[in-house]
Design a protein around this motif. Structure first.
Motif, PDB file in Angstrom:
ATOM      1  N   LEU A  20     -29.945 -32.807 -69.023  1.00 34.62           N
ATOM      2  CA  LEU A  20     -29.554 -31.366 -69.470  1.00 34.62           C
ATOM      3  C   LEU A  20     -30.868 -30.404 -69.469  1.00 34.62           C
ATOM      4  O   LEU A  20     -30.931 -29.459 -69.073  1.00 34.62           O
ATOM      5  N   ILE A  21     -32.013 -30.958 -69.918  1.00 33.32           N
ATOM      6  CA  ILE A  21     -33.317 -30.256 -69.780  1.00 33.32           C
ATOM      7  C   ILE A  21     -33.736 -29.989 -68.469  1.00 33.32           C
ATOM      8  O   ILE A  21     -33.946 -28.925 -68.208  1.00 33.32           O
ATOM      9  N   GLY A  22     -33.479 -31.040 -67.841  1.00 27.38           N
ATOM     10  CA  GLY A  22     -33.961 -30.877 -66.213  1.00 27.38           C
ATOM     11  C   GLY A  22     -32.926 -29.709 -65.616  1.00 27.38           C
ATOM     12  O   GLY A  22     -33.643 -28.817 -64.657  1.00 27.38           O
ATOM     13  N   PHE A  23     -31.682 -29.749 -65.761  1.00 30.10           N
ATOM     14  CA  PHE A  23     -30.842 -28.793 -65.422  1.00 30.10           C
ATOM     15  C   PHE A  23     -31.350 -27.319 -65.809  1.00 30.10           C
ATOM     16  O   PHE A  23     -31.256 -26.490 -65.188  1.00 30.10           O
ATOM     17  N   ALA A  24     -31.608 -27.234 -66.865  1.00 25.52           N
ATOM     18  CA  ALA A  24     -31.999 -25.943 -67.588  1.00 25.52           C
ATOM     19  C   ALA A  24     -33.182 -25.500 -66.817  1.00 25.52           C
ATOM     20  O   ALA A  24     -33.355 -24.311 -66.479  1.00 25.52           O
ATOM     21  N   VAL A  25     -34.131 -26.402 -66.878  1.00 28.63           N
ATOM     22  CA  VAL A  25     -35.413 -25.938 -65.985  1.00 28.63           C
ATOM     23  C   VAL A  25     -35.273 -25.493 -64.507  1.00 28.63           C
ATOM     24  O   VAL A  25     -35.541 -24.549 -64.129  1.00 28.63           O
ATOM     25  N   GLY A  26     -34.245 -26.560 -63.963  1.00 25.38           N
ATOM     26  CA  GLY A  26     -33.884 -25.999 -62.635  1.00 25.38           C
ATOM     27  C   GLY A  26     -33.201 -24.839 -62.502  1.00 25.38           C
ATOM     28  O   GLY A  26     -33.308 -23.899 -61.535  1.00 25.38           O
ATOM     29  N   PHE A  27     -32.320 -24.456 -63.538  1.00 24.68           N
ATOM     30  CA  PHE A  27     -31.702 -23.152 -63.567  1.00 24.68           C
ATOM     31  C   PHE A  27     -32.607 -21.938 -63.509  1.00 24.68           C
ATOM     32  O   PHE A  27     -32.409 -21.095 -62.623  1.00 24.68           O
ATOM     33  N   VAL A  28     -33.789 -21.877 -64.250  1.00 23.13           N
ATOM     34  CA  VAL A  28     -34.634 -21.010 -64.527  1.00 23.13           C
ATOM     35  C   VAL A  28     -35.277 -20.832 -63.227  1.00 23.13           C
ATOM     36  O   VAL A  28     -35.438 -19.693 -62.654  1.00 23.13           O
ATOM     37  N   VAL A  29     -35.889 -21.848 -62.645  1.00 17.07           N
ATOM     38  CA  VAL A  29     -36.542 -22.047 -61.366  1.00 17.07           C
ATOM     39  C   VAL A  29     -35.737 -21.519 -60.328  1.00 17.07           C
ATOM     40  O   VAL A  29     -35.939 -20.711 -59.543  1.00 17.07           O
ATOM     41  N   GLY A  30     -34.465 -21.916 -60.328  1.00 20.02           N
ATOM     42  CA  GLY A  30     -33.418 -21.672 -59.127  1.00 20.02           C
ATOM     43  C   GLY A  30     -33.300 -20.071 -59.267  1.00 20.02           C
ATOM     44  O   GLY A  30     -33.024 -19.615 -58.066  1.00 20.02           O
ATOM     45  N   THR A  31     -32.918 -19.540 -60.157  1.00 19.02           N
ATOM     46  CA  THR A  31     -32.798 -18.030 -60.447  1.00 19.02           C
ATOM     47  C   THR A  31     -34.017 -17.006 -59.662  1.00 19.02           C
ATOM     48  O   THR A  31     -33.858 -16.070 -59.280  1.00 19.02           O
ATOM     49  N   GLN A  32     -35.268 -17.893 -59.493  1.00 17.92           N
ATOM     50  CA  GLN A  32     -35.970 -17.055 -59.130  1.00 17.92           C
ATOM     51  C   GLN A  32     -36.307 -17.065 -57.578  1.00 17.92           C
ATOM     52  O   GLN A  32     -36.965 -16.417 -56.803  1.00 17.92           O
ATOM     53  N   TYR A  33     -35.364 -17.882 -57.117  1.00 20.17           N
ATOM     54  CA  TYR A  33     -35.408 -18.056 -55.468  1.00 20.17           C
ATOM     55  C   TYR A  33     -33.855 -17.673 -54.910  1.00 20.17           C
ATOM     56  O   TYR A  33     -33.786 -18.021 -53.878  1.00 20.17           O
ATOM     57  N   GLY A  34     -33.285 -16.701 -55.679  1.00 19.37           N
ATOM     58  CA  GLY A  34     -32.032 -16.264 -54.895  1.00 19.37           C
ATOM     59  C   GLY A  34     -30.974 -17.195 -55.100  1.00 19.37           C
ATOM     60  O   GLY A  34     -30.810 -17.976 -55.543  1.00 19.37           O
ATOM     61  N   ARG A  35     -30.040 -16.797 -53.915  1.00 18.59           N
ATOM     62  CA  ARG A  35     -28.798 -17.145 -53.741  1.00 18.59           C
ATOM     63  C   ARG A  35     -29.142 -18.862 -53.436  1.00 18.59           C
ATOM     64  O   ARG A  35     -28.199 -19.795 -53.731  1.00 18.59           O
ATOM     65  N   ASP A  36     -30.009 -18.880 -52.510  1.00 13.58           N
ATOM     66  CA  ASP A  36     -30.054 -20.527 -52.229  1.00 13.58           C
ATOM     67  C   ASP A  36     -30.505 -21.406 -53.389  1.00 13.58           C
ATOM     68  O   ASP A  36     -30.341 -22.614 -53.627  1.00 13.58           O
ATOM     69  N   GLY A  37     -31.533 -20.885 -54.176  1.00 13.43           N
ATOM     70  CA  GLY A  37     -31.924 -21.483 -55.523  1.00 13.43           C
ATOM     71  C   GLY A  37     -30.681 -21.667 -56.528  1.00 13.43           C
ATOM     72  O   GLY A  37     -30.333 -22.790 -56.851  1.00 13.43           O
ATOM     73  N   LEU A  38     -29.728 -20.638 -56.509  1.00 12.08           N
ATOM     74  CA  LEU A  38     -28.566 -20.873 -57.392  1.00 12.08           C
ATOM     75  C   LEU A  38     -27.808 -21.832 -56.750  1.00 12.08           C
ATOM     76  O   LEU A  38     -27.041 -22.488 -57.530  1.00 12.08           O
ATOM     77  N   ALA A  39     -27.512 -21.859 -55.391  1.00  6.92           N
ATOM     78  CA  ALA A  39     -26.765 -22.823 -54.853  1.00  6.92           C
ATOM     79  C   ALA A  39     -26.928 -24.352 -55.025  1.00  6.92           C
ATOM     80  O   ALA A  39     -26.376 -25.398 -55.286  1.00  6.92           O
ATOM     81  N   LYS A  40     -28.556 -24.492 -55.055  1.00  3.42           N
ATOM     82  CA  LYS A  40     -29.065 -25.825 -55.421  1.00  3.42           C
ATOM     83  C   LYS A  40     -28.885 -26.123 -56.875  1.00  3.42           C
ATOM     84  O   LYS A  40     -28.489 -27.392 -57.234  1.00  3.42           O
ATOM     85  N   VAL A  41     -28.846 -25.171 -57.830  1.00  4.65           N
ATOM     86  CA  VAL A  41     -28.690 -25.384 -59.009  1.00  4.65           C
ATOM     87  C   VAL A  41     -27.201 -25.733 -59.531  1.00  4.65           C
ATOM     88  O   VAL A  41     -26.882 -26.784 -60.158  1.00  4.65           O
ATOM     89  N   ARG A  42     -26.295 -24.996 -58.667  1.00 10.38           N
ATOM     90  CA  ARG A  42     -24.705 -25.377 -58.702  1.00 10.38           C
ATOM     91  C   ARG A  42     -24.638 -26.836 -58.365  1.00 10.38           C
ATOM     92  O   ARG A  42     -23.962 -27.598 -58.954  1.00 10.38           O
ATOM     93  N   ASP A  43     -25.157 -27.299 -57.494  1.00  9.18           N
ATOM     94  CA  ASP A  43     -25.040 -28.583 -56.714  1.00  9.18           C
ATOM     95  C   ASP A  43     -25.606 -29.566 -57.626  1.00  9.18           C
ATOM     96  O   ASP A  43     -25.158 -30.583 -57.679  1.00  9.18           O
TER      97      ASP A  43
END
Length: 76
Positions: free
Chosen positions: A4-27
């Motif tokens: 869960l911590i990894g997901f939270a960090v990934g979400f924050v990082v992912g949002t900095q990279y736009g739609r592609d980042g969010l798609a990776k976070v969703r996956d």
């Protein structure tokens, strides 16, 4: 918990990279939420919460704390 911590960090990082980042976070979230580790975490949390509620209903707070501590130690 680390997942869960990894997901939270990934979400924050992912949002900095736009739609592609969010798609990776969703996956990633889909992979995490379907993992046996995540389901075990949920089962453990539900068991601890259920036990705590039963013990609160019995009114012995010291036993509640001791029981939760024992269950968390066994789950770790």
């Amino acid at each position: 918990m680390e997942t869960l911590i990894g997901f939270a960090v990934g979400f924050v990082v992912g949002t900095q990279y736009g739609r592609d980042g969010l798609a990776k976070v969703r996956d990633s979230w889909q992979a995490i939420s379907s993992s046996p580790e995540f389901h075990n975490l949920l089962r453990t949390g539900a068991a601890v919460a259920g036990s705590a509620v039963r013990e609160v209903m019995n009114g012995d707070i010291s036993e509640i704390v001791a029981s939760i501590t024992r269950k968390l130690d066994r789950a770790a």
